[in-house]
Structures are given as structure tokens and as C-alpha cells.
Write an enzyme that holds these catalytic residues in place. Sequence first.
Site, PDB file in Angstrom:
ATOM      1  N   HIS A   1      -1.532 -20.051 -14.436  1.00  0.00           N
ATOM      2  CA  HIS A   1      -1.594 -21.512 -14.531  1.00  0.00           C
ATOM      3  C   HIS A   1      -0.281 -22.140 -14.989  1.00  0.00           C
ATOM      4  CE1 HIS A   1      -5.781 -21.822 -13.549  1.00  0.00           C
ATOM      5  NE2 HIS A   1      -6.141 -20.998 -14.517  1.00  0.00           N
TER       6      HIS A   1
ATOM      7  N   ARG B   1       0.185 -12.682 -17.613  1.00  0.00           N
ATOM      8  CA  ARG B   1      -1.058 -12.967 -16.884  1.00  0.00           C
ATOM      9  C   ARG B   1      -0.680 -13.222 -15.433  1.00  0.00           C
ATOM     10  NH1 ARG B   1      -5.872 -17.296 -17.977  1.00  0.00           N
ATOM     11  NH2 ARG B   1      -4.253 -18.885 -17.756  1.00  0.00           N
TER      12      ARG B   1
ATOM     13  N   GLU C   1     -14.627 -14.222 -17.717  1.00  0.00           N
ATOM     14  CA  GLU C   1     -14.671 -15.681 -17.873  1.00  0.00           C
ATOM     15  C   GLU C   1     -15.670 -16.329 -16.922  1.00  0.00           C
ATOM     16  OE1 GLU C   1     -10.644 -17.208 -17.369  1.00  0.00           O
ATOM     17  OE2 GLU C   1     -10.210 -15.859 -15.723  1.00  0.00           O
TER      18      GLU C   1
ATOM     19  N   ASP D   1     -12.833 -21.264 -18.911  1.00  0.00           N
ATOM     20  CA  ASP D   1     -13.587 -20.999 -17.683  1.00  0.00           C
ATOM     21  C   ASP D   1     -15.017 -20.573 -17.996  1.00  0.00           C
ATOM     22  OD1 ASP D   1     -12.049 -21.572 -15.333  1.00  0.00           O
ATOM     23  OD2 ASP D   1     -10.643 -20.033 -15.989  1.00  0.00           O
TER      24      ASP D   1
HETATM   25  C1  3PY Z   1      -9.671 -19.650 -20.016  1.00  0.00           C
HETATM   26  O1  3PY Z   1      -9.955 -20.073 -21.154  1.00  0.00           O
HETATM   27  O2  3PY Z   1     -10.382 -19.804 -19.015  1.00  0.00           O
HETATM   28  C2  3PY Z   1      -8.412 -18.937 -19.843  1.00  0.00           C
HETATM   29  O3  3PY Z   1      -8.161 -18.425 -18.795  1.00  0.00           O
HETATM   30  C3  3PY Z   1      -7.447 -18.912 -20.992  1.00  0.00           C
HETATM   31  O4  3PY Z   1      -6.414 -19.786 -20.692  1.00  0.00           O
HETATM   32 MG    MG Z   2      -9.405 -18.933 -17.228  1.00  0.00          MG
END
Ligand code: 3PY
Ligand code: MG
Length: 256
Positions: free
Chosen positions: A47, A72, A151, A177
Site C-alpha cells: 500500500h 510487505r 486478514e 482488513d
Molecule cells: C491491515 O490492517 O489490514 C493491514 O494490512 C495492516 O496495514
Molecule cells: Mg491489510
Amino acid sequence: MLTNPLFPERLKGGTPLFTAWCGLPDPSIAATLAREGFDAVTLDTQHGSIDFAATLQAIPLIAAAGKPALVRIPVGEFATASRYLDAGASGIIAPMINTVEDARRLAAFTKFPPVGERSWGAYGALALSRLEPGDYLRTANNLAASFAMVETREALAIIDDILAVPGIDGVFIGPSDLSIALSGGKGVDPTSAEVDKALDHALARVKAAGKIAAIYAVSGPRAAELAAKGFHLVAIGSDMSMLRAGAHAALAAARA
Ligand code: 3PY
Ligand code: MG
């Protein structure tokens, strides 16, 4: 030098570690945060606006400050994970690991045989670690941690199966997420009671598997709460939010 030759082992040492979280594109930002008190620096290429070349430049700058660099990767870009490890990254965080096959692919690209299928060419890592090729090959699978991000509801439902995949060193919870998934898309609240319940469950499963539990925290106080729960690695996000918070605080004080 790879100053943290066995970063995955260090993570299990009992003291929670805190990583900075960088998405801004200039490697000097990661280098600056590496010289603060963080235990590691994570480069967010999912991101963040930091690109491949800047990430490759940031890794040795972070290492020069004596800190491990984690990256990441974007969703499904497992081949890129090998390239960051080749450059000397001490950890890979792979988002949206929702099937056992996703976890297997992550392990395949981040671990050498017999665990995975990583291909040889770790030139940056050899230069940073000063290891001989044979020594690097023998230790590489334990030098860097491979994190499967949990997530979604799908990932939560199969967390034991993800954890059982050889070569997966741990789970990294994405609470934002997760909150979107658990609320059926109604809202984003990474500190909701529903998220807390899910992450307590995930943490217990990771501990039962003897693997590493990592998570993203939206603030310092939240990071303290998550470390107290028993997470081994907590990301304190992010460079952009710290920049904005610093600007707001300075302006508020100036205009008070
Ligand atoms: C989330 O919280 O979804 C993440 O990927 C951390 O940035
Ligand atoms: Mg995320």
C-alpha cells in the site's frame, strides 16, 4: 553485516519487538527511522508508494543502522519476495493469504530446498552478511521470517492449516482488513471488540503452533496493548501517519 542473523529466533525470545512501517518512497525515510529506537523497519510495497528500486536501496541502509529490514509484498507477488530476500531482507510479509495453496506458494518462494523452491542468487544478502555461499545456503531458511497475513474470515477459518505449512514462520494479522471482513464491509475499525476477539483467537492458535505472532498497530498506545497480549512483533504505523500527527501537533501548538 546482517546484524540479526537469526531474526526469526530472536522474535521468539520473549521480548516483544517493534517495527517501524514505511510506505513513503524515499529510502532515507526508512534509514532515518532505522536510527530511532525501533527493533526493525518494514517497507510496505503493498500500500505504500515506495517502489521496487527504492526498497532495494532501503534494505542496506536499514542494515547499516544495525536493524533487520522486512518487506510487505503486494498480493500474490511471491516471486518478488525472493528478490527482497536476495537483497538481504530479514522478513517477508505476504498479504491476503486466504488458502493453504497461498501459504505453500509463499513458502516455496521464500525458502530453499528441501522446505521450498527458492532459486539461488542472493548477491545482496551475501554482501551484507559476509557469509560464504555454502554457509548462506545452510542458514538462509532461518535468517528471514516468512509471514502469512491473516486478514479475512477465510484465513481465520483455516489458520491452523496455514500455520502447519512448512516454511511459514508465523502469522501477521492485518486488523483493518479483518475489521472490514468481520463487519461484512460496513466499516473499518482495527480496534473494535470484534477484531480483538478474533485476534485473541489467532494469537492463541499461533502460540499453540509454536510460531511467530505479528500484528499491525495504528498507534503507540495500541502497540503497547498488543505487545502486552503477547504478540512477538508489533508494527507501529506508519511513516505517513507519524508525519501527519507531528504536523498537526506542531500547528496546534503554534496556533494555541
Ligand atoms: C491491515 O490492517 O489490514 C493491514 O494490512 C495492516 O496495514
Ligand atoms: Mg491489510
